[in-house]
Write a protein that holds these residues in place. Structure first.
Motif, PDB file in Angstrom:
ATOM      1  N   TRP A 137       7.494  -1.443  -2.468  1.00  0.00           N
ATOM      2  CA  TRP A 137       7.604  -0.144  -3.139  1.00  0.00           C
ATOM      3  C   TRP A 137       6.801   0.925  -2.414  1.00  0.00           C
ATOM      4  O   TRP A 137       7.206   2.083  -2.358  1.00  0.00           O
ATOM      5  CB  TRP A 137       7.157  -0.254  -4.586  1.00  0.00           C
ATOM      6  CG  TRP A 137       8.178  -0.923  -5.453  1.00  0.00           C
ATOM      7  CD1 TRP A 137       8.122  -2.168  -5.993  1.00  0.00           C
ATOM      8  CD2 TRP A 137       9.440  -0.373  -5.845  1.00  0.00           C
ATOM      9  NE1 TRP A 137       9.262  -2.441  -6.706  1.00  0.00           N
ATOM     10  CE2 TRP A 137      10.090  -1.350  -6.636  1.00  0.00           C
ATOM     11  CE3 TRP A 137      10.090   0.829  -5.607  1.00  0.00           C
ATOM     12  CZ2 TRP A 137      11.353  -1.154  -7.185  1.00  0.00           C
ATOM     13  CZ3 TRP A 137      11.337   1.036  -6.154  1.00  0.00           C
ATOM     14  CH2 TRP A 137      11.963   0.068  -6.932  1.00  0.00           C
ATOM     15  N   ALA A 181       9.520  -6.895  -2.228  1.00  0.00           N
ATOM     16  CA  ALA A 181       8.638  -7.492  -3.237  1.00  0.00           C
ATOM     17  C   ALA A 181       9.221  -8.799  -3.774  1.00  0.00           C
ATOM     18  O   ALA A 181       8.497  -9.781  -3.966  1.00  0.00           O
ATOM     19  CB  ALA A 181       8.418  -6.493  -4.374  1.00  0.00           C
ATOM     20  N   ASP A 189       4.217  -5.244  -0.026  1.00  0.00           N
ATOM     21  CA  ASP A 189       4.345  -4.154  -0.988  1.00  0.00           C
ATOM     22  C   ASP A 189       5.532  -3.270  -0.591  1.00  0.00           C
ATOM     23  O   ASP A 189       5.374  -2.239   0.054  1.00  0.00           O
ATOM     24  CB  ASP A 189       3.052  -3.332  -1.032  1.00  0.00           C
ATOM     25  CG  ASP A 189       3.028  -2.361  -2.213  1.00  0.00           C
ATOM     26  OD1 ASP A 189       4.070  -2.207  -2.875  1.00  0.00           O
ATOM     27  OD2 ASP A 189       1.972  -1.749  -2.459  1.00  0.00           O
TER      28      ASP A 189
END
Length: 638
Positions: A330, A322, A328
């Motif tokens: 996470w 990130a 993305d």
């Protein structure tokens, strides 16, 4: 045997830690002495000639149960042969009446305190069995610390171990490597054995023995080639295995931070630190084996630290993705953690299944079949140590050494995104491979693994299901239904469907349907998959709630990380057959936690509900650790 040989053996047992060494004239006296023992018992025949380190290793073996010394040499006439399966002695007796023998009994046992009554009964039964070899007195060690009693001659010990295994006592095999252990019957053999002992550097062999005999490819060739030098240095510095474990955690935590920086210098440095942290992760076990500093706390901490380190690294990689604007991260970190945790649960439960099958060989389906052939093929590959097929089999399952090596290399050479994608791809393929093969083999074994342990505990059923759950037999289909409901809710949330918030209620009902079998008997051939299916259902449901409720991804990761700690604690207790943790109901169970998240989502404060539940579970976990490893031992000591 000469009297000086018996005296030397008793001195060795005292050096190995036996508190009270006695010589039993015959098996009847052995039974009497065992009946008086209040702790574990070390038992040997007088014909055993071995390095003192062999006896010390047997006395301090980390297995919680009874342990038998096993030699690779075929047994001499009158001595027992043994048959092993997954490190357990499943049968013992005369070589000519024991098909499939894998070694000879080494003439020594460490009998766990819980098995001492069985030892007394076995000695009485053996005393009634005619012997072809005259009984000879020898040291038998009883224990309050431990201590010992040695029965009659070697033949007496052999009859005792045969009676113990026939009576169902769980006995682990302790193999002799690098050091010397021989059973001798005459002065010539005694002299030869003593000369063989003198030709071995005992300390150097003990250090080499600290390295696992069979490990994974990366660990074998890129760690264990030099880690014993670190182990020796740690021993000289007075470091404990727990201390080395904590240093390893520190290395991994710093590596995770550097991965989050996502600069080339930090990625390379993080990769190096991750490798060194893995070396220390191997050294803590080697140091424990070298110094014989084993403890339940150390074993538990090592299991928990391994997973915590790995998932901290996933978090660092996810943040790095990130931070570098690569996507993305996470979501990838969460997926990697969920995949690895579910994999570990299937590994743990398959191990329980296989151990139970080893103790109950008659439970296997006779006549072969695909599962039988797969089982035989796997055993052949495992026996062909060092072959290409052997290393492929050990590597394709993506063990921890290969995972850490892959992360370190891909992060240093590429970026955090490549690392997480590589972990997910290889991990997914390994999961599919092992899952398919184990499912086929499990159908062949036909052993109800869940029926041998506290299924409710290791399913993580909460107080609601334990009181109101049903007794339907179809545990796996209902657990699969729960997982499907969770994935359906996640799909709706990812698609941006406005009704996903309200769809959580029917999805929760799908999860709770698994409770219809919470109190039923788990005797299906594939019911060992149930705990892992429930883990997948709960984790995916929590992710779906996070997506539908716009919960920050780091918070979702933190919540799942807390759940993995709770569940790995249960896995550690399962593998060590330990009791349930204190304040079990305080974690609410998978059904209670899912219900609270559903209420929070529908009420419109999913992030607050997940944050509160995360903090609560971490507090409960820390308090349970303190209660288990500090408060309870202190109370027991008082």
């Amino acid at each position: 045997m000469p009297d000086d040989a018996v005296t030397h053996l008793t001195d060795q047992w005292r050096a190995a830690g036996a508190a009270d060494v006695r010589v039993a004239a015959d098996l009847s006296e052995l039974a009497t002495l065992a009946g008086q023992a209040t702790g574990p018992v070390l038992l040997s025949g007088p014909d055993l000639v071995a390095h003192a380190t062999v006896l010390r290793h047997l006395a301090t073996h980390p297995a919680a149960g009874t342990v038998a010394l096993v030699l690779a040499d075929p047994p001499a006439p009158g001595h027992a042969a043994v048959r092993e399966d997954r490190g357990q002695v499943v049968a013992a007796g005369p070589a000519d009446t024991l098909p499939g023998a894998t070694g000879g009994f080494g003439g020594a046992l460490r009998v766990a305190a819980a098995d001492v009554p069985a030892l007394a009964a076995a000695a009485r039964a053996a005393a009634r069995t005619p012997s072809v070899t005259p009984a000879r007195p020898g040291p038998a060690v009883t224990a309050d610390g431990p201590g010992g009693v040695t029965p009659s001659g070697g033949a007496g010990v052999d009859r005792v171990v045969a009676e113990l295994t026939a009576g169902g006592t769980l006995t682990f095999a302790h193999r002799v490597r690098l050091l010397v252990a021989r059973r001798v019957v005459d002065p010539t053999g005694l002299a030869a054995a003593r000369a063989e002992l003198a030709g071995v550097d005992e300390d150097a062999a003990a250090l080499r023995l600290a390295v696992k005999e069979r490990d994974d490819f990366f660990t074998t060739y890129f760690v264990s080639t030099w880690s014993p030098y670190v182990t020796k240095a740690c021993a000289r510095l007075g470091l404990t295995p727990t201390g080395v474990t904590m240093i390893s955690v520190l290395f991994a935590a710093v590596a995770a931070v550097l991965f989050g920086v996502a600069e080339r210098w930090s990625l390379v440095t993080g990769g190096v630190l991750l490798y060194l942290g893995f070396v220390l992760d191997c050294v803590d076990g080697q140091l424990a084996r070298y110094t014989r500093e084993f403890s339940p706390w150390g074993g538990w901490l090592d299991t928990m630290a391994d997973r915590a380190k790995e998932y901290l690294v996933y978090a660092g990689l996810g943040f790095g993705v990130a931070h570098a604007g690569l996507g993305d991260g996470w979501a990838l970190a969460i997926a990697a953690m969920v995949l690895q945790t579910v994999r570990h649960h299937t590994d743990a439960w398959y191990g329980v299944l296989h151990d139970e099958a080893a103790r109950r060989p008659k439970a296997a389906t006779p006549g072969g079949g695909l599962g039988d052939r797969l089982n035989a093929a796997s055993n052949r590959v495992q026996a062909d140590t060092g072959s290409v097929s052997y290393w492929l089999k050990r590597t394709v399952v993506f063990p921890i050494g290969e995972r850490w090596a892959l992360i370190a290399l891909t992060a240093a050479l590429f970026d955090p995104l490549v690392s997480l994608v590589a972990v997910l791809v290889w991990g997914g393929l390994a999961f599919a491979y092992t899952g398919a093969l184990r499912t086929l083999r499990a159908r062949f074994l036909r052993v109800p693994a869940l029926g041998t342990v506290d299924a409710g505990l290791h399913r993580d059923d909460g107080p609601l299901l334990r009181r109101l759950g049903g007794r339907l037999p179809a545990q796996l289909p209902l657990a699969a239904l729960a997982a499907l409901a969770a994935f359906a809710l996640l799909g709706a949330a990812l698609a941006g469907w406005d009704g996903a918030r309200w769809a959580a209620a029917p999805a929760l009902l799908g999860l709770l349907a698994a409770g219809l079998a919470a109190r039923g008997r788990a005797e299906g051939a594939l019911d060992w998959l149930v705990p892992a299916a429930l883990r997948a259902a709960e984790y995916v449901f929590a992710v779906a709630v996070g997506v539908a409720g716009d919960v920050p991804p780091p918070l979702v990761f933190g919540y799942l990380f807390g759940l993995t700690l709770l569940h790995y604690d249960l896995v550690a207790r399962l593998e060590k057959r330990q009791a349930a943790p204190p304040w079990r109901d305080l974690t609410l169970g998978w059904e209670g936690r899912s219900a609270l998240l559903t209420v929070a989502l529908i009420a419109g404060f999913a992030w607050l509900g997940m944050a509160t539940l995360t903090a609560y579970l971490f507090v409960v976990f820390v308090w349970r650790v303190i209660a288990t490893w500090v408060v309870r031992p202190a109370g027991a000591a008082r």
